[in-house]
Design a protein around this motif. Structure first.
Motif, PDB file in Angstrom:
ATOM      1  N   ALA A 368       7.106 -33.088 -23.025  1.00 51.40           N
ATOM      2  CA  ALA A 368       6.932 -31.663 -22.735  1.00 51.40           C
ATOM      3  C   ALA A 368       7.466 -30.800 -23.873  1.00 51.40           C
ATOM      4  O   ALA A 368       6.853 -29.789 -24.243  1.00 51.40           O
ATOM      5  CB  ALA A 368       7.641 -31.303 -21.428  1.00 51.40           C
ATOM      6  N   THR A 372       5.230 -28.225 -26.087  1.00 52.05           N
ATOM      7  CA  THR A 372       5.599 -26.809 -26.168  1.00 52.05           C
ATOM      8  C   THR A 372       5.711 -26.358 -27.610  1.00 52.05           C
ATOM      9  O   THR A 372       5.228 -25.276 -27.984  1.00 52.05           O
ATOM     10  CB  THR A 372       6.928 -26.558 -25.431  1.00 52.05           C
ATOM     11  N   ASP A 373       6.343 -27.174 -28.449  1.00 55.69           N
ATOM     12  CA  ASP A 373       6.426 -26.850 -29.877  1.00 55.69           C
ATOM     13  C   ASP A 373       5.031 -26.708 -30.480  1.00 55.69           C
ATOM     14  O   ASP A 373       4.760 -25.785 -31.250  1.00 55.69           O
ATOM     15  CB  ASP A 373       7.202 -27.933 -30.627  1.00 55.69           C
ATOM     16  N   MET A 375       2.208 -26.021 -28.927  1.00 60.46           N
ATOM     17  CA  MET A 375       1.494 -24.871 -28.392  1.00 60.46           C
ATOM     18  C   MET A 375       1.887 -23.588 -29.121  1.00 60.46           C
ATOM     19  O   MET A 375       1.028 -22.786 -29.514  1.00 60.46           O
ATOM     20  CB  MET A 375       1.779 -24.714 -26.900  1.00 60.46           C
ATOM     21  N   LYS A 376       3.186 -23.385 -29.315  1.00 60.28           N
ATOM     22  CA  LYS A 376       3.649 -22.154 -29.959  1.00 60.28           C
ATOM     23  C   LYS A 376       3.108 -22.038 -31.384  1.00 60.28           C
ATOM     24  O   LYS A 376       2.638 -20.977 -31.805  1.00 60.28           O
ATOM     25  CB  LYS A 376       5.173 -22.123 -29.960  1.00 60.28           C
ATOM     26  N   SER A 394      -1.122 -32.955 -21.278  1.00 60.32           N
ATOM     27  CA  SER A 394      -0.117 -32.534 -20.301  1.00 60.32           C
ATOM     28  C   SER A 394      -0.657 -32.621 -18.879  1.00 60.32           C
ATOM     29  O   SER A 394       0.073 -32.987 -17.942  1.00 60.32           O
ATOM     30  CB  SER A 394       0.369 -31.112 -20.621  1.00 60.32           C
ATOM     31  N   LEU A 402       3.030 -26.838 -17.364  1.00 63.30           N
ATOM     32  CA  LEU A 402       2.910 -26.796 -18.813  1.00 63.30           C
ATOM     33  C   LEU A 402       1.440 -26.666 -19.218  1.00 63.30           C
ATOM     34  O   LEU A 402       1.101 -25.917 -20.135  1.00 63.30           O
ATOM     35  CB  LEU A 402       3.520 -28.052 -19.433  1.00 63.30           C
ATOM     36  N   GLU A 405       0.502 -23.143 -18.948  1.00 62.21           N
ATOM     37  CA  GLU A 405       0.999 -22.354 -20.083  1.00 62.21           C
ATOM     38  C   GLU A 405       0.106 -22.539 -21.302  1.00 62.21           C
ATOM     39  O   GLU A 405      -0.204 -21.584 -22.019  1.00 62.21           O
ATOM     40  CB  GLU A 405       2.430 -22.766 -20.421  1.00 62.21           C
ATOM     41  N   HIS A 406      -0.304 -23.798 -21.539  1.00 63.92           N
ATOM     42  CA  HIS A 406      -1.205 -24.056 -22.652  1.00 63.92           C
ATOM     43  C   HIS A 406      -2.530 -23.326 -22.458  1.00 63.92           C
ATOM     44  O   HIS A 406      -3.093 -22.770 -23.414  1.00 63.92           O
ATOM     45  CB  HIS A 406      -1.481 -25.558 -22.781  1.00 63.92           C
TER      46      HIS A 406
END
Length: 421
Positions: A368, A372-373, A375-376, A394, A402, A405-406
């Motif tokens: 995760a 997240t890294d 995606m940003k 994910s 998650l 969020e993506h």
């Protein structure tokens, strides 16, 4: 018409274009150009140039707003009538006449000159066989090189915006029957660069457009008697075919590119893409052979470029092992990557790949964090297909929040490029 910024996403548009959309937005929509020129029949001939002393005085200034105002007065036209003649909105003509909107691109000035019966040079436009063409050749190579630098620095949208107008002008020249070697070489180079840049910023469902442009470059390169460039075009086309879901065809192009390549970095690039295509096709033997050749080549030569360096080797090996179902081997390679990536997008690619492996072996927390890294950074650099990979991975791992969020990040990118919606 353009005011220098895309009407859809607001980015700066290349200096040569008259399109209201930036090329990235145009390339991602079926319609292409959002604003069509309205057909109109000229209502006055070039006789107006000699009609009154006012016409001569206005033309001598070579100032477009002055010329438009004089044209209307001499011919008794309203701004609406002039707008219909030119195929523009009335408000747009008003802004030109009051100097609130400058027309600097060649195509628009040539269009206006033709409608008003003016010789093109009056508006600062020269013919395609004189200084303008020579300047295009002189600076076109620099445009391609600078666009490549921009793409590798994580600014692929800006690269597309600069390349698209150059390609359009060269395509138009070729369509008119002008097939000089210099212009064909530049056209092939620009097609490759445009295709690769589009392949960086387009979502997965649109990647066939990138393969189309690189494929057209291969067609020209095959007849230029330049094996090095032909190998480059084949290599880039092979990778775009792979990304578009045609790994078998990609392998054929990449094997051919490898045969033509002499420089270690070029050979490494072909081997890198060959590893990816073979793994996606499930061809373990070709993957292992290409990976071994890549590693031996890198051991004997200094790594350089985007594709020939330790960071790239590690990511390609992990992704290939994952695609082939060799999860234990892939997990053993998850550690701090050697060196730094050659471009920002390669950090995103590495984070997505690592996250996929970690999720596959059940390490959900670290997976995760990796997603997240990725995606940003992917949102920052407008890399929608990398976010799409992270969404699938994910979701497959059961990380529904998650994945949501993506998806939100992907939608934010889509909102900036309307043709992707």
């Amino acid at each position: 018409m353009s005011d220098g910024r895309c009407q859809a996403c607001g980015v700066t548009i290349g200096r040569y274009t008259a399109d209201p959309l930036c090329p990235t937005c145009a390339a991602t929509t079926d319609e292409g150009h959002a604003v069509a020129i309205v057909p109109a029949t000229p209502i006055a001939s070039a006789v107006w140039l000699w009609a009154t002393p006012e016409a001569g005085t206005a033309i001598a200034t070579r100032d477009l707003p002055t010329i438009l105002r004089a044209y209307r007065r001499i011919n008794g036209l309203s701004q609406i009538a002039l707008a219909e003649l030119l195929g523009y909105d009335k408000s747009y003509v008003s802004m030109i006449e009051t100097s609130k909107r400058a027309i600097t691109d060649v195509a628009s000035r040539r269009h206006i000159a033709a409608r008003l019966g003016l010789p093109a040079h009056v508006l600062g436009v020269t013919g395609t066989d004189d200084a303008e063409y020579r300047a295009m050749l002189q600076f076109g190579d620099s445009t391609v090189r600078l666009a490549e630098i921009a793409r590798q620095a994580g600014h692929a949208v800006e690269a597309v915006n600069e390349l698209w107008p150059l390609v359009a002008r060269l395509e138009a020249r070729a369509a008119e029957g002008h097939m000089e070697r210099d212009s064909l070489v530049l056209l092939a180079q620009a097609r490759v660069a445009l295709g690769v840049s589009l392949g960086t910023v387009l979502p997965e469902e649109r990647l066939s457009a990138a393969a189309k442009w690189t494929g057209q470059a291969v067609t020209v390169a095959a007849n230029l008697d330049d094996p090095m460039f032909y190998a480059h075009a084949l290599r880039m086309h092979g990778n775009e075919l792979r990304k578009a879901g045609h790994p078998g065809a990609a392998i054929a192009r990449l094997e051919q590119s490898l045969e033509l390549s002499a420089d270690p970095a070029e050979q490494g690039g072909s081997l890198a893409f060959l590893c990816r295509a073979a793994a996606e096709l499930g061809d373990a033997a070709t993957f292992d052979r290409a990976l071994g050749d890549y590693r031996r080549l890198l051991d004997c030569n200094f790594g350089s470029g985007l594709l020939f360096r330790p960071f790239t080797l590690r990511e390609i090996e992990i992704r290939g092992l994952l695609s082939l179902g060799r999860l234990g081997e892939a997990r053993r390679h998850i550690h701090d990557p050697p060196g730094e990536p050659a471009a920002p997008q390669w950090r995103v690619i590495e984070r997505v790949t690592s996250g996929e492996v970690l999720a596959a072996v059940g390490e959900t927390d670290t997976a995760a964090a990796a997603f997240t890294d990725a995606m940003k950074s992917a949102e920052h650099h407008r890399l929608p297909h990398q976010i799409q990979r992270a969404i699938r991975a994910s979701a497959k791992a059961g990380m529904r929040e998650l994945a949501a969020e993506h998806s939100a990040a992907l939608n934010r990118i889509r909102s900036q490029l309307p043709g992707m919606r």
